[in-house]
Design an enzyme around this catalytic site. Structure first.
Site, short mmCIF file in Angstrom:
data_model
loop_
_atom_site.label_atom_id
_atom_site.label_comp_id
_atom_site.label_asym_id
_atom_site.label_seq_id
_atom_site.Cartn_x
_atom_site.Cartn_y
_atom_site.Cartn_z
N ASP B 31 0.86 -1.18 0.00
CA ASP B 31 0.00 0.00 0.00
C ASP B 31 0.90 1.24 0.00
O ASP B 31 2.00 1.21 0.56
CB ASP B 31 -0.90 0.02 1.25
CG ASP B 31 -2.19 0.82 1.03
OD1 ASP B 31 -3.27 0.20 1.07
OD2 ASP B 31 -2.11 2.05 0.82
N ASN B 32 0.44 2.30 -0.63
CA ASN B 32 1.20 3.57 -0.62
C ASN B 32 0.46 4.65 0.17
O ASN B 32 0.79 5.82 0.04
CB ASN B 32 1.48 4.05 -2.06
CG ASN B 32 0.20 4.42 -2.79
OD1 ASN B 32 -0.89 4.01 -2.39
ND2 ASN B 32 0.33 5.18 -3.87
N ARG B 35 -5.21 6.32 0.13
CA ARG B 35 -6.46 6.69 0.78
C ARG B 35 -6.22 7.62 1.96
O ARG B 35 -6.91 8.62 2.14
CB ARG B 35 -7.21 5.44 1.25
CG ARG B 35 -8.54 5.73 1.96
CD ARG B 35 -9.08 4.49 2.66
NE ARG B 35 -8.02 3.80 3.38
CZ ARG B 35 -7.57 4.14 4.58
NH1 ARG B 35 -8.10 5.15 5.23
NH2 ARG B 35 -6.57 3.47 5.15
N ASP B 74 3.76 1.79 -4.41
CA ASP B 74 2.65 2.17 -5.28
C ASP B 74 2.42 1.08 -6.34
O ASP B 74 3.27 0.87 -7.21
CB ASP B 74 3.00 3.51 -5.95
CG ASP B 74 1.86 4.04 -6.79
OD1 ASP B 74 0.80 3.38 -6.86
OD2 ASP B 74 2.04 5.12 -7.39
N THR B 144 -17.47 -3.86 -8.13
CA THR B 144 -18.54 -3.27 -7.32
C THR B 144 -19.88 -3.50 -8.00
O THR B 144 -19.98 -3.46 -9.24
CB THR B 144 -18.32 -1.75 -7.10
OG1 THR B 144 -19.58 -1.14 -6.78
CG2 THR B 144 -17.76 -1.08 -8.33
N SER B 179 -20.95 7.20 -11.14
CA SER B 179 -19.83 8.10 -10.86
C SER B 179 -18.65 7.73 -11.75
O SER B 179 -18.62 6.63 -12.33
CB SER B 179 -19.39 8.00 -9.39
OG SER B 179 -18.56 6.86 -9.19
N TYR B 181 -15.63 7.17 -10.59
CA TYR B 181 -15.00 6.04 -9.90
C TYR B 181 -15.61 4.72 -10.36
O TYR B 181 -14.90 3.78 -10.74
CB TYR B 181 -15.16 6.18 -8.38
CG TYR B 181 -15.11 4.86 -7.68
CD1 TYR B 181 -13.91 4.14 -7.58
CD2 TYR B 181 -16.27 4.27 -7.17
CE1 TYR B 181 -13.87 2.90 -6.96
CE2 TYR B 181 -16.23 3.02 -6.57
CZ TYR B 181 -15.05 2.34 -6.47
OH TYR B 181 -15.01 1.10 -5.89
N HIS B 182 -16.93 4.62 -10.31
CA HIS B 182 -17.57 3.37 -10.72
C HIS B 182 -17.28 3.04 -12.18
O HIS B 182 -17.17 1.88 -12.56
CB HIS B 182 -19.08 3.44 -10.46
CG HIS B 182 -19.45 3.38 -9.01
ND1 HIS B 182 -19.73 4.50 -8.28
CD2 HIS B 182 -19.57 2.34 -8.15
CE1 HIS B 182 -20.02 4.14 -7.03
NE2 HIS B 182 -19.93 2.84 -6.92
N LYS B 185 -14.22 1.20 -12.57
CA LYS B 185 -14.38 -0.21 -12.21
C LYS B 185 -14.89 -1.03 -13.41
O LYS B 185 -14.55 -2.20 -13.55
CB LYS B 185 -15.31 -0.36 -11.01
CG LYS B 185 -14.89 0.41 -9.77
CD LYS B 185 -13.59 -0.07 -9.17
CE LYS B 185 -13.74 -1.38 -8.41
NZ LYS B 185 -12.50 -1.76 -7.70
N VAL B 211 -20.11 -2.44 2.20
CA VAL B 211 -19.80 -3.31 3.33
C VAL B 211 -19.95 -2.50 4.61
O VAL B 211 -19.61 -1.32 4.65
CB VAL B 211 -18.36 -3.84 3.20
CG1 VAL B 211 -18.07 -4.86 4.31
CG2 VAL B 211 -18.12 -4.45 1.83
N ASN B 240 -22.36 3.97 7.74
CA ASN B 240 -21.50 4.63 8.72
C ASN B 240 -21.98 6.04 9.04
O ASN B 240 -21.95 6.47 10.19
CB ASN B 240 -20.06 4.69 8.21
CG ASN B 240 -19.40 3.31 8.20
OD1 ASN B 240 -20.07 2.31 8.45
ND2 ASN B 240 -18.11 3.27 7.91
N ARG B 326 -25.98 13.76 -5.60
CA ARG B 326 -25.60 12.91 -6.74
C ARG B 326 -26.68 12.95 -7.81
O ARG B 326 -27.82 13.33 -7.55
CB ARG B 326 -25.44 11.46 -6.29
CG ARG B 326 -24.49 11.29 -5.13
CD ARG B 326 -24.27 9.82 -4.81
NE ARG B 326 -23.31 9.69 -3.72
CZ ARG B 326 -22.53 8.64 -3.52
NH1 ARG B 326 -22.60 7.59 -4.33
NH2 ARG B 326 -21.68 8.60 -2.53
N GLU B 328 -28.71 10.32 -9.55
CA GLU B 328 -29.01 8.89 -9.50
C GLU B 328 -30.51 8.72 -9.42
O GLU B 328 -31.23 9.63 -9.01
CB GLU B 328 -28.34 8.23 -8.29
CG GLU B 328 -28.83 8.77 -6.94
CD GLU B 328 -28.09 8.20 -5.73
OE1 GLU B 328 -27.16 7.40 -5.91
OE2 GLU B 328 -28.46 8.58 -4.60
#
Lengths: 383, 383
Positions: B31-32, B35, B74, B144, B179, B181-182, B185, B211, B240, B326, B328
């Site tokens: 991991d770099n 996040r 990385d 996802t 999005s 991001y999606h 994926k 999750v 969350n 958003r 959606e």
């Protein structure tokens, strides 16, 4: 109309720039010579000499009395593309600024990375430059028929309604390609579709088949304005390879069984299609997809066509099957729709014997420049 | 089994590493801290303190007597990933090494570019590292459920047979996301599918829903081993956010109508799914896609669940609808298949009132660290 041509040094970029400038549009081209650089690195230079872009614009200006603005810069740099958008304020952008070679994308990791990074970033930057600096700007993006691959169902123009377990929805036509390069073209389409539906971009995606031809009204007026003619295994199309092999007196090399069918078109029809897309723009919030080709041939049919015309011209032409360096179906179903551009008014120029003969004549004039080492496959779909 | 966890510092990466190491596998994490860096830049730090990865591995080693190898590097650098493959020679690689936030990808051009470049390059590098250095290595890639979006037809597990004009073929299920991001994926899946069918990679693509959960056998043994708990608008999930809002005594903020249905799962079920994918690997030349969630809820249902349990615990909980940041669908059909992992043996842990209560209790212990400024939407789907 102010039209920005991204990738304006390319086989189609430069003829498009001349065609639109000649018709009175205000044209700006941007290119960083990526294709020339890669061609040099891979010993895949074009057959005829190519003046640089600034010189081409000077020659075009002196012959036609029209100006084409030239920016030497990288569309994958957002700062560079933003500057062009701020200064030129394009009303339409034609996006050719991609690493365009399927074999190049299959050489190794560096080449794969360059293809992914360049092609995704030029498209991402274009979407953002329009959103931030020219929200009314229409995007014309060159896709490829290769995005669809060779599915066992009829290929529609971009969209398909799927009925599944009693319910229906409309989706982008499923796409599955034969190279990493073609896969990046799927990404382009998906990315633009995301920004179209989310932020209202107006995009025409032209799913183009392989283009042939060296003769446009502008290049006919001055041979220094010829489109790039690549006949190598990296950038050359199958048509160009066959023309050069016929002229050189070496066998036309058919990959595998030769049953690979694709949709082809004349370079003058590409120019027509770009004009039709400009004159009939997509709406904001619309991703309009048009399949851009005029007729389909198998590789074997193309070889036989070049053989027949070559022999009529006194060239002894043999056809030889060689091991296919690619992974692809060599016999397959292929029935792609292509009515959209015809409905917009496209008047096709077909691949007649006369067209083949005139291309062979042009290649014959440059026979002394042919480098046989460039013709046979140097890249295989292997790791 | 030697298992490489790419993105081993993440919410799921670190618990996966501990779970597999605890069961006797030889585990290496890389991991770099991307996040963590982005969280710092956007003021989106997790609720509980997070020891760095090396320290986490030390704590885990001291508690469980098992080693987790740590590489800080990385995965988007091919040189770095190659070195890890050469030295560790993984038999399986679990790929979490992505910029994981949808809102982050929508902030601006820089964030869009980082998301595209990072996520495409980590996946490309993984494909190449396997092809060049560990051809037998199985890939488990986290996709996802968001790739599918919310189509008006039943969502299958990755593939769909389409009958069209009397002919049939099987394709990747059409995907259309909410999005950028999606969208990256989708690219991941398409890119791996290209290398799977062309070069015989063995890939399991786990299309995971959101999750929830903080409790795993390892974190229960030592709270310093807790998974990252993000409750902000950038990295936090809706679950969350609701937990933190309930604890903080501010209204649970439902975006728009709240009819957005998604498939959720407990973090312990993610760990089970990874194990099942490891123990039942895909074949070479196979892209196996499994939809990874155990039950579906609408946002409103989730809010009402947290409200009910919170009130049982004496927390006054209000629900408030706010403008959706958003773009959606807020009411839609949603019927995704998810039988594949159950058939492999998944035993689901459902979101019971008890599970909600235990999460609320964990958040309550850290109530003094809640920063209300992080909760409400700071990123809107606008340009």
């Amino acid at each position: 109309m102010r039209v920005l041509i991204m990738g304006g040094d390319g086989y189609l970029g430069w003829p498009t720039a001349m065609d639109l400038a000649d018709r009175g549009h205000d044209v700006c081209v941007i290119d960083n010579y990526l294709r020339r650089t890669i061609a040099l690195q891979t010993r895949s230079e074009a057959l005829m000499p190519q003046p640089d872009l600034t010189r081409r614009a000077e020659i075009f200006g002196s012959v036609f009395g029209k100006q084409v603005r030239v920016v030497i810069g990288d569309c994958a740099s957002y700062a560079t593309l933003q500057k062009v958008f701020e200064e030129f304020r394009p009303e339409a952008a034609v996006h050719y600024a991609e690493q365009p070679s399927a074999p190049y994308s299959m050489i190794g990791q560096d080449e794969a990375r360059l293809t992914v990074t360049n092609n995704l970033n030029t498209t991402l930057n274009l979407a953002w430059a329009v959103m931030q600096h020219a929200p009314e700007c229409r995007i014309i993006k060159l896709g490829t028929m290769g995005e669809y691959g060779t599915p066992n169902i009829d290929i529609e123009e971009g969209w398909i309604e799927i009925e599944h377990k009693g319910r229906k929805d409309t989706f982008l036509f499923p796409r599955q390609t034969g190279s990493l390069y073609h896969t990046t073209k799927i990404f382009d389409t998906d990315m633009l579709w995301f920004y179209v539906r989310t932020f209202g971009l107006a995009v025409t995606d032209l799913m183009q088949g392989p283009v042939y031809g060296l003769s446009t009204p502008q290049s006919d007026a001055d041979q220094r304005l010829l489109p790039n003619f690549h006949y190598d295994d990296i950038f050359g199309t199958v048509v160009n390879r066959f023309l050069v092999q016929a002229v050189q007196g070496v066998p036309l090399t058919v990959y595998g069984k030769g049953g690979q069918v694709r949709g082809y078109l004349n370079i003058n029809d590409t120019l027509q299609c770009i004009r039709l897309a400009l004159e009939n723009p997509a709406d904001h919030g619309e991703l309009r997809i048009l399949n851009q080709f005029t007729e389909t041939f198998s590789v074997t049919q193309l070889a036989e066509r070049v053989q027949r015309v070559g022999e009529q011209m006194g060239l002894p032409v043999e056809i030889q099957r060689i091991e296919n360096p690619r992974k692809e179906a060599e016999e397959h179903y292929y029935n792609p729709a292509h009515s959209g551009l015809l409905e917009l008014g496209l008047e096709p120029h077909y691949l007649t014997d006369g067209v083949v003969a005139s291309m062979l004549e042009q290649v014959l004039r440059h026979k002394d420049r042919i480098d046989e080492d460039k013709i046979l496959p140097r890249v295989r779909w292997k790791t």
